[in-house]
Motif scaffolding. Structure first.
Motif, mmCIF file in Angstrom:
data_model
loop_
_atom_site.group_PDB
_atom_site.id
_atom_site.type_symbol
_atom_site.label_atom_id
_atom_site.label_comp_id
_atom_site.label_asym_id
_atom_site.label_seq_id
_atom_site.Cartn_x
_atom_site.Cartn_y
_atom_site.Cartn_z
ATOM 1 N N ASN A 73 5.267 46.391 -10.741
ATOM 2 C CA ASN A 73 3.874 46.415 -11.183
ATOM 3 C C ASN A 73 3.758 46.769 -12.665
ATOM 4 O OD1 ASN A 73 2.513 45.553 -8.879
ATOM 5 N ND2 ASN A 73 2.527 47.597 -7.975
ATOM 6 N N ASP A 74 4.657 47.606 -13.174
ATOM 7 C CA ASP A 74 4.684 47.876 -14.613
ATOM 8 C C ASP A 74 4.974 46.586 -15.382
ATOM 9 O OD1 ASP A 74 4.157 50.563 -14.287
ATOM 10 O OD2 ASP A 74 6.257 51.183 -14.403
ATOM 11 N N CYS A 127 4.391 43.512 -14.250
ATOM 12 C CA CYS A 127 3.223 42.646 -14.091
ATOM 13 C C CYS A 127 2.114 43.041 -15.063
ATOM 14 C CB CYS A 127 2.701 42.712 -12.656
ATOM 15 S SG CYS A 127 3.720 41.837 -11.443
ATOM 16 N N ASP A 128 1.886 44.337 -15.209
ATOM 17 C CA ASP A 128 0.858 44.812 -16.136
ATOM 18 C C ASP A 128 1.162 44.361 -17.563
ATOM 19 O OD1 ASP A 128 -0.523 46.054 -14.118
ATOM 20 O OD2 ASP A 128 0.195 48.076 -14.585
ATOM 21 N N SER A 184 8.833 48.807 -6.377
ATOM 22 C CA SER A 184 7.454 48.338 -6.358
ATOM 23 C C SER A 184 6.706 48.803 -7.606
ATOM 24 C CB SER A 184 6.751 48.847 -5.094
ATOM 25 O OG SER A 184 5.378 48.561 -5.140
ATOM 26 N N LYS A 185 6.878 50.065 -7.954
ATOM 27 C CA LYS A 185 6.209 50.610 -9.142
ATOM 28 C C LYS A 185 6.687 49.890 -10.400
ATOM 29 C CE LYS A 185 5.825 55.262 -7.150
ATOM 30 N NZ LYS A 185 6.375 56.646 -7.200
ATOM 31 N N GLN A 198 -1.046 42.745 -9.838
ATOM 32 C CA GLN A 198 -0.149 43.672 -9.153
ATOM 33 C C GLN A 198 0.007 43.291 -7.674
ATOM 34 O OE1 GLN A 198 -0.993 47.828 -9.552
ATOM 35 N NE2 GLN A 198 -0.520 47.857 -11.728
ATOM 36 N N ILE A 199 1.097 43.772 -7.097
ATOM 37 C CA ILE A 199 1.332 43.647 -5.659
ATOM 38 C C ILE A 199 1.329 45.057 -5.089
ATOM 39 C CG2 ILE A 199 2.978 42.967 -3.871
ATOM 40 C CD1 ILE A 199 3.532 41.260 -7.016
ATOM 41 N N SER A 200 0.535 45.303 -4.083
ATOM 42 C CA SER A 200 0.477 46.660 -3.524
ATOM 43 C C SER A 200 1.851 47.064 -2.999
ATOM 44 C CB SER A 200 -0.556 46.739 -2.399
ATOM 45 O OG SER A 200 -0.096 46.053 -1.247
ATOM 46 N N SER A 201 2.104 48.364 -2.997
ATOM 47 C CA SER A 201 3.384 48.870 -2.506
ATOM 48 C C SER A 201 3.592 48.477 -1.048
ATOM 49 C CB SER A 201 3.439 50.390 -2.660
ATOM 50 O OG SER A 201 4.675 50.912 -2.212
#
Length: 334
Positions: free
Chosen positions: A79-80, A82-83, A75-76, A89-92
Motif C-alpha cells: 500500500n505504501d 501504491c500510494d 500488505s502495508k 490501496q488493497i485492504s489488508s
C-alpha cells in the motif's frame, strides 16, 4: 518435483488470484488457471511504469500445516508503494485472503517440511486500460501467483562475493523506499557487469555522495562489527525489508545484541567481521568478500558464514518453518 534443487525460478502452478479495480472499487476477485494477462496496449504499467509488487513466502511445518510469515507487513508495504504511484490501496484483509486462496489452490506445490524450500508468493498491482497521457490509470489489476522456490543465491547459507557498483539504484528522493519495477529494471545492467567479473551481484552506494552502503543487489545489507554490534544502513532510498526488520528483533531479543540503524561508510569495511544480504528471496546470504576500487575486504575468512549470521539464520528459519515459537503476530495460518 526435485524439492532439494529448486533454485529461484518460475514454475507454472495451478491457480492464481486476480481482482480488477474499476469505477472506484475492487471486485471480489477470482482464481484462474490462466497465467496470461490480457491488457490494453495503452496500459500505464507498460509505458510509464505504474506498477508495484511484493514477495512473501508460505512454509510447510513439521505437522504438515502451512503458514505465512508476516503477510500483514507485506500488505502495508504494498500500500505504501501504491500510494507513491497513485494506485488504489488493497485492504489488508483482501491481500491476506488472496494469498491464502492461492496457497490452498496450489497446496501440492508447497514444498515438504525438511526440504529447506518454500512457496514464494508474488502479489502485484498494475495500471491498465486505454490510456496515452502521462497520468495515473483509471483501471488496475491486483494479482497474486505463486512458485515453489529454493535458495536465491546458489549455495544457500554459503558466502558469496560482491563488488561495489558505480551506478545508482535509486535517487535519494525517488522511489527507492517502495517496491516498484523501475528500481529493479535499472539494476539489470550493473548486475550483468558484476556477474561478468565473477561476482554474485553488486553493492549500491548512496546516490548523493557514493560513500555510504545502501543495498546489496535486490536485498538489504547488514553487518556485524568487531564489537558484536548488528548494524544496517539507514536511508530514505532503501526499501524497508521485512526480513531485516525481523533480524533486528532477533538480534536484540534472542542474541542480546546492540543494534544500530545508521550510515555505514564504505571505508568502514575493514572494521566489520561479518556481512550479509537479507530479504524474502535471499533470506540471509552471507557475504564472503566485497571488492571496492580494486581492494578486497574479506569477512570471516570468506569461506564460511560467521557464527552470528548462522545463529540469525537458524532462529529466523526455525520461526518461519514452525520449529520455534514466533513473536506475537508474525505467523498467519494459511
Amino acid at each position: 518435483m526435485d524439492w532439494a534443487n529448486l533454485g529461484f525460478k518460475y514454475t507454472k502452478t495451478d491457480f492464481r488470484y486476480i481482482s480488477v479495480w474499476k469505477d472506484g472499487e475492487w471486485d471480489e476477485g477470482i482464481l484462474t488457471e490462466d497465467n496470461r494477462l490480457s491488457i490494453s496496449e495503452g496500459s500505464t504499467a507498460i509505458h510509464y511504469g505504474q506498477q508495484c509488487f511484493e514477495g512473501l513466502k508460505a512454509y510447510r511445518t513439521k505437522s504438515g500445516d502451512i503458514q505465512l510469515f508476516r503477510p500483514d507487513e507485506n500488505s502495508k508495504r504494498l500500500n505504501d508503494s501504491c500510494d507513491r504511484l497513485l494506485m488504489p490501496q488493497i485492504s489488508s484483509d483482501k491481500f491476506i485472503d488472496a494469498c491464502k486462496q492461492v496457497i490452498k489452490a496450489n497446496e501440492r506445490f508447497v514444498p515438504p517440511y525438511g526440504s529447506n524450500a518454500s512457496l514464494y508468493l508474488r502479489p502485484f498491482v498494475i495500471g491498465v486500460g486505454d490510456n496515452i497521457g502521462v497520468k495515473a490509470a483509471q483501471e488496475y489489476i491486483f494479482c497474486v501467483f505463486c512458485v515453489p522456490v529454493g535458495a536465491y543465491f546458489k549455495g544457500d547459507i554459503s558466502p558469496v562475493n560482491f563488488i561495489v557498483s558505480d551506478y545508482d539504484r535509486a535517487a535519494s528522493k525517488g522511489t527507492g523506499s517502495v517496491k516498484v519495477g523501475g528500481n529493479y529494471a535499472c539494476s539489470f545492467y550493473p548486475n550483468k557487469l558484476a556477474k561478468d567479473r565473477g561476482f554474485a551481484d553488486c553493492i549500491y552506494l548512496d546516490p548523493q555522495t557514493h560513500s555510504k552502503i545502501e543495498e546489496v543487489g535486490a536485498a538489504n545489507f547488514y553487518a556485524i562489527t568487531k564489537e558484536n554490534v548488528f548494524i544496517t544502513p539507514k536511508s530514505e532510498s532503501i526499501l524497508p525489508s521485512i526480513t531485516k526488520k525481523s533480524l533486528i528483533y532477533i538480534a536484540q531479543n534472542h542474541l542480546n545484541m546492540k543494534v544500530e540503524e545508521r550510515d555505514i561508510f564504505i571505508d568502514e569495511l575493514s572494521e566489520l567481521k561479518e556481512a550479509g544480504a537479507c530479504g524474502t528471496a535471499a533470506v540471509i546470504t552471507p557475504i564472503g568478500m566485497i571488492e571496492d576500487e580494486g581492494k578486497q575486504y574479506t569477512f570471516n575468512g570468506g569461506e564460511e558464514a560467521g557464527e552470528i549470521t548462522k545463529k540469525l539464520y537458524k532462529i529466523l528459519t526455525e520461526i518461519q518453518f514452525g520449529d520455534r515459537e514466533a513473536p506475537e503476530g508474525w505467523i498467519f495460518k494459511a
